[in-house]
Scaffold this motif. Sequence first.
Motif, PDB file in Angstrom:
ATOM      1  N   GLY A 151      38.710  41.960  30.647  1.00  0.00           N
ATOM      2  CA  GLY A 151      38.547  42.269  29.232  1.00  0.00           C
ATOM      3  C   GLY A 151      39.467  41.440  28.350  1.00  0.00           C
ATOM      4  O   GLY A 151      39.049  40.902  27.311  1.00  0.00           O
ATOM      5  N   TYR A 152      40.725  41.292  28.733  1.00  0.00           N
ATOM      6  CA  TYR A 152      41.688  40.530  27.940  1.00  0.00           C
ATOM      7  C   TYR A 152      41.385  39.038  27.930  1.00  0.00           C
ATOM      8  O   TYR A 152      41.722  38.332  26.977  1.00  0.00           O
ATOM      9  CB  TYR A 152      43.110  40.771  28.451  1.00  0.00           C
ATOM     10  N   LEU A 153      40.731  38.561  28.983  1.00  0.00           N
ATOM     11  CA  LEU A 153      40.371  37.142  29.051  1.00  0.00           C
ATOM     12  C   LEU A 153      39.085  36.829  28.294  1.00  0.00           C
ATOM     13  O   LEU A 153      38.671  35.673  28.211  1.00  0.00           O
ATOM     14  CB  LEU A 153      40.220  36.704  30.509  1.00  0.00           C
ATOM     15  N   GLY A 154      38.441  37.869  27.765  1.00  0.00           N
ATOM     16  CA  GLY A 154      37.177  37.671  27.072  1.00  0.00           C
ATOM     17  C   GLY A 154      35.995  37.633  28.012  1.00  0.00           C
ATOM     18  O   GLY A 154      34.867  37.335  27.607  1.00  0.00           O
ATOM     19  N   VAL A 155      36.245  37.908  29.302  1.00  0.00           N
ATOM     20  CA  VAL A 155      35.176  38.058  30.285  1.00  0.00           C
ATOM     21  C   VAL A 155      34.806  39.545  30.283  1.00  0.00           C
ATOM     22  O   VAL A 155      35.641  40.380  30.004  1.00  0.00           O
ATOM     23  CB  VAL A 155      35.658  37.628  31.689  1.00  0.00           C
ATOM     24  N   ASP A 156      33.578  39.876  30.580  1.00  0.00           N
ATOM     25  CA  ASP A 156      33.177  41.286  30.501  1.00  0.00           C
ATOM     26  C   ASP A 156      33.957  42.159  31.472  1.00  0.00           C
ATOM     27  O   ASP A 156      34.186  41.783  32.623  1.00  0.00           O
ATOM     28  CB  ASP A 156      31.670  41.409  30.792  1.00  0.00           C
ATOM     29  N   VAL A 157      34.363  43.337  31.009  1.00  0.00           N
ATOM     30  CA  VAL A 157      35.131  44.285  31.826  1.00  0.00           C
ATOM     31  C   VAL A 157      34.384  44.633  33.110  1.00  0.00           C
ATOM     32  O   VAL A 157      34.985  44.758  34.186  1.00  0.00           O
ATOM     33  CB  VAL A 157      35.432  45.559  31.011  1.00  0.00           C
ATOM     34  N   MET A 158      33.057  44.799  33.003  1.00  0.00           N
ATOM     35  CA  MET A 158      32.265  45.200  34.167  1.00  0.00           C
ATOM     36  C   MET A 158      32.210  44.089  35.225  1.00  0.00           C
ATOM     37  O   MET A 158      32.082  44.370  36.415  1.00  0.00           O
ATOM     38  CB  MET A 158      30.843  45.595  33.738  1.00  0.00           C
ATOM     39  N   TYR A 159      32.312  42.855  34.786  1.00  0.00           N
ATOM     40  CA  TYR A 159      32.389  41.731  35.727  1.00  0.00           C
ATOM     41  C   TYR A 159      33.679  41.821  36.533  1.00  0.00           C
ATOM     42  O   TYR A 159      33.704  41.576  37.741  1.00  0.00           O
ATOM     43  CB  TYR A 159      32.316  40.419  34.950  1.00  0.00           C
ATOM     44  N   GLY A 160      34.758  42.222  35.860  1.00  0.00           N
ATOM     45  CA  GLY A 160      36.030  42.436  36.553  1.00  0.00           C
ATOM     46  C   GLY A 160      35.939  43.555  37.565  1.00  0.00           C
ATOM     47  O   GLY A 160      36.492  43.470  38.670  1.00  0.00           O
ATOM     48  N   ALA A 161      35.217  44.644  37.214  1.00  0.00           N
ATOM     49  CA  ALA A 161      35.051  45.767  38.142  1.00  0.00           C
ATOM     50  C   ALA A 161      34.251  45.349  39.369  1.00  0.00           C
ATOM     51  O   ALA A 161      34.568  45.735  40.506  1.00  0.00           O
ATOM     52  CB  ALA A 161      34.362  46.930  37.426  1.00  0.00           C
ATOM     53  N   LEU A 162      33.202  44.552  39.162  1.00  0.00           N
ATOM     54  CA  LEU A 162      32.399  44.043  40.283  1.00  0.00           C
ATOM     55  C   LEU A 162      33.252  43.190  41.217  1.00  0.00           C
ATOM     56  O   LEU A 162      33.240  43.367  42.445  1.00  0.00           O
ATOM     57  CB  LEU A 162      31.226  43.223  39.744  1.00  0.00           C
ATOM     58  N   LEU A 163      34.026  42.277  40.644  1.00  0.00           N
ATOM     59  CA  LEU A 163      34.854  41.377  41.460  1.00  0.00           C
ATOM     60  C   LEU A 163      36.012  42.120  42.116  1.00  0.00           C
ATOM     61  O   LEU A 163      36.502  41.699  43.168  1.00  0.00           O
ATOM     62  CB  LEU A 163      35.371  40.224  40.610  1.00  0.00           C
ATOM     63  N   ALA A 164      36.459  43.238  41.524  1.00  0.00           N
ATOM     64  CA  ALA A 164      37.485  44.058  42.168  1.00  0.00           C
ATOM     65  C   ALA A 164      36.953  44.618  43.481  1.00  0.00           C
ATOM     66  O   ALA A 164      37.671  44.659  44.492  1.00  0.00           O
ATOM     67  CB  ALA A 164      37.915  45.199  41.242  1.00  0.00           C
ATOM     68  N   GLY A 165      35.683  45.043  43.493  1.00  0.00           N
ATOM     69  CA  GLY A 165      35.071  45.518  44.729  1.00  0.00           C
ATOM     70  C   GLY A 165      34.932  44.417  45.760  1.00  0.00           C
ATOM     71  O   GLY A 165      35.210  44.613  46.942  1.00  0.00           O
ATOM     72  N   VAL A 166      34.509  43.232  45.301  1.00  0.00           N
ATOM     73  CA  VAL A 166      34.368  42.093  46.209  1.00  0.00           C
ATOM     74  C   VAL A 166      35.721  41.709  46.803  1.00  0.00           C
ATOM     75  O   VAL A 166      35.855  41.508  48.022  1.00  0.00           O
ATOM     76  CB  VAL A 166      33.751  40.886  45.470  1.00  0.00           C
ATOM     77  N   ASN A 188      31.423  49.873  43.311  1.00  0.00           N
ATOM     78  CA  ASN A 188      30.632  50.177  44.509  1.00  0.00           C
ATOM     79  C   ASN A 188      29.740  49.000  44.892  1.00  0.00           C
ATOM     80  O   ASN A 188      29.575  48.702  46.070  1.00  0.00           O
ATOM     81  CB  ASN A 188      29.770  51.421  44.262  1.00  0.00           C
ATOM     82  N   SER A 189      29.154  48.344  43.883  1.00  0.00           N
ATOM     83  CA  SER A 189      28.298  47.185  44.160  1.00  0.00           C
ATOM     84  C   SER A 189      29.103  46.060  44.798  1.00  0.00           C
ATOM     85  O   SER A 189      28.641  45.403  45.735  1.00  0.00           O
ATOM     86  CB  SER A 189      27.647  46.690  42.860  1.00  0.00           C
ATOM     87  N   GLY A 190      30.323  45.844  44.301  1.00  0.00           N
ATOM     88  CA  GLY A 190      31.183  44.814  44.883  1.00  0.00           C
ATOM     89  C   GLY A 190      31.560  45.111  46.313  1.00  0.00           C
ATOM     90  O   GLY A 190      31.652  44.199  47.148  1.00  0.00           O
ATOM     91  N   LEU A 191      31.756  46.396  46.625  1.00  0.00           N
ATOM     92  CA  LEU A 191      32.117  46.778  47.990  1.00  0.00           C
ATOM     93  C   LEU A 191      30.975  46.552  48.984  1.00  0.00           C
ATOM     94  O   LEU A 191      31.195  46.520  50.189  1.00  0.00           O
ATOM     95  CB  LEU A 191      32.538  48.257  48.023  1.00  0.00           C
ATOM     96  N   LYS A 192      29.742  46.408  48.471  1.00  0.00           N
ATOM     97  CA  LYS A 192      28.592  46.149  49.340  1.00  0.00           C
ATOM     98  C   LYS A 192      28.341  44.656  49.530  1.00  0.00           C
ATOM     99  O   LYS A 192      27.396  44.260  50.204  1.00  0.00           O
ATOM    100  CB  LYS A 192      27.341  46.813  48.757  1.00  0.00           C
ATOM    101  N   PHE A 193      29.173  43.835  48.941  1.00  0.00           N
ATOM    102  CA  PHE A 193      28.989  42.381  48.997  1.00  0.00           C
ATOM    103  C   PHE A 193      29.002  41.876  50.443  1.00  0.00           C
ATOM    104  O   PHE A 193      29.895  42.195  51.220  1.00  0.00           O
ATOM    105  CB  PHE A 193      30.101  41.704  48.199  1.00  0.00           C
ATOM    106  N   GLN A 194      27.993  41.086  50.790  1.00  0.00           N
ATOM    107  CA  GLN A 194      27.916  40.468  52.116  1.00  0.00           C
ATOM    108  C   GLN A 194      27.922  38.956  51.934  1.00  0.00           C
ATOM    109  O   GLN A 194      27.089  38.416  51.211  1.00  0.00           O
ATOM    110  CB  GLN A 194      26.614  40.878  52.831  1.00  0.00           C
ATOM    111  N   TYR A 195      28.861  38.288  52.555  1.00  0.00           N
ATOM    112  CA  TYR A 195      28.969  36.848  52.366  1.00  0.00           C
ATOM    113  C   TYR A 195      28.671  36.059  53.635  1.00  0.00           C
ATOM    114  O   TYR A 195      28.776  34.839  53.647  1.00  0.00           O
ATOM    115  CB  TYR A 195      30.374  36.497  51.859  1.00  0.00           C
ATOM    116  N   ARG A 196      28.286  36.742  54.701  1.00  0.00           N
ATOM    117  CA  ARG A 196      27.991  36.045  55.956  1.00  0.00           C
ATOM    118  C   ARG A 196      26.565  36.354  56.405  1.00  0.00           C
ATOM    119  O   ARG A 196      26.129  37.497  56.389  1.00  0.00           O
ATOM    120  CB  ARG A 196      28.961  36.476  57.053  1.00  0.00           C
TER     121      ARG A 196
END
Length: 444
Positions: free
Chosen positions: A264-279, A89-97
């Motif tokens: 998770g498999y790359l050793g990056v945090d799973v939650m970081y992947g979830a955030l970027l999935a929203g973005v 949900n946080s990723g879906l709120k991402f504003q880049y402009r």
Amino acid sequence: MFSLASGDLARFLLAVAALLFASNLLGYIAERLTVPRIIGEVAGGIVLGPTLMGFFFPHAFHWLYLGFGSEGQLFGFLSELGLIMLMFNSGLKFQYRFEKSDAKIGISIIVASTVIPFVIGWLSTYLFNPAQFLGPDHSVIALKIIVAISIAVTSIPVISKIFSDLGIMHSRFAKIIIGIAGVHDIILWVALAIASGIAVSHAGVNAGALLENLGITFGFLLVCLFIVPWVLKRITSKRANFLFRASFLGYFLLILLILADAAGYLGVDVMYGALLAGVATKLALPERLWKRVESSVKEISFSFFIPLYFGIVGLSLNLAQNFNVGFFVLYLVFATIVQTAVVYFTCRAIRNDKLTSFNLAAAMNARGGPGIVLSQVAFAAGIINQNFFAILVMLALFTSWMAGAWLRYVLKKRMRLMPGDENLEIQKAQEEVVFDAQPAFEGQ
């Protein structure tokens, strides 16, 4: 093989129902008292957890929440699902402009409020003994990164909800803050992913391992920001994409799980992947479709998974035994002063007036959901102990309340948030439940 004894299932469902009831009820009461809902939801877990029910009625607490061997694991799984949905949900709120006239403010605050508080937070660990807050991983470097992030982090979900409750989501002020918070948190989550990678590796800290972790983290970030949206734009609307045609929401939840799993498999945090999935989802879709995704995900998340997540956070706290009140007060004052001063003087340096500068500084202090997620991820990774976990959770709650209270005061006194909002018309949030007679996927 995958079953649960009938009695254990009944007890678990009762425990979930009690926690969901307490979190939603206290969240509702908090909103009526003009307090961020997240505070009430965490309070629901505190009431039913070891802080209150476990302290006064220990047998009832153990029967309900520790009644059988796997109950803790089941609540852990529910908590992780809620956290994944919150990050998506946080990723879906991402504003880049930013609007052209707001770019100078946005970029200045992003740079200053990320770099300076992070450095000050890191240096502050030399003023106290960080070993007292170390978790089982015993990584001082990872702990210092967590302290630095906690000083600099800002909450997208909570500040968005505050703006919505105040009826100012359409204001210039709100658009700037949400845009800043989106970019700001992406940067800080890179640091969290690095800290988690250091903790998970158990190989100590050396230049090679750190560079490898940085490379993987930034590489994953770039893939999610550029390659994944490019691919989604080309495959989502294709007739051959039977997954999208079979289930609109299921398709994007699948993307969420794939990217979280890859992280998770790359050793990056799973939650970081979830955030970027929203973005990535937001970057890939036209406005009409990503708003449908956001609305659909929000409905299932904020009615069940996210209230339970924050309730379980409260359930994990034991403020009666594992909470250093004196250190928390000092930490709260320090974190608030640092972020406020940095944002205020940055805004003054680019010639904003005093009230505008202070309003922006107050809003950037709301640590909310990301602050709690930071504590949860660090605690789960063994970077921090239960005492510091409680301190970070309470820091997130208090700073969110303070930010909301100040902005509400400004509006009540009919003061201006910033230039461009002089004749701001308050738009009260509409009721969440809307009955629509139109087919759910009409026009797909």
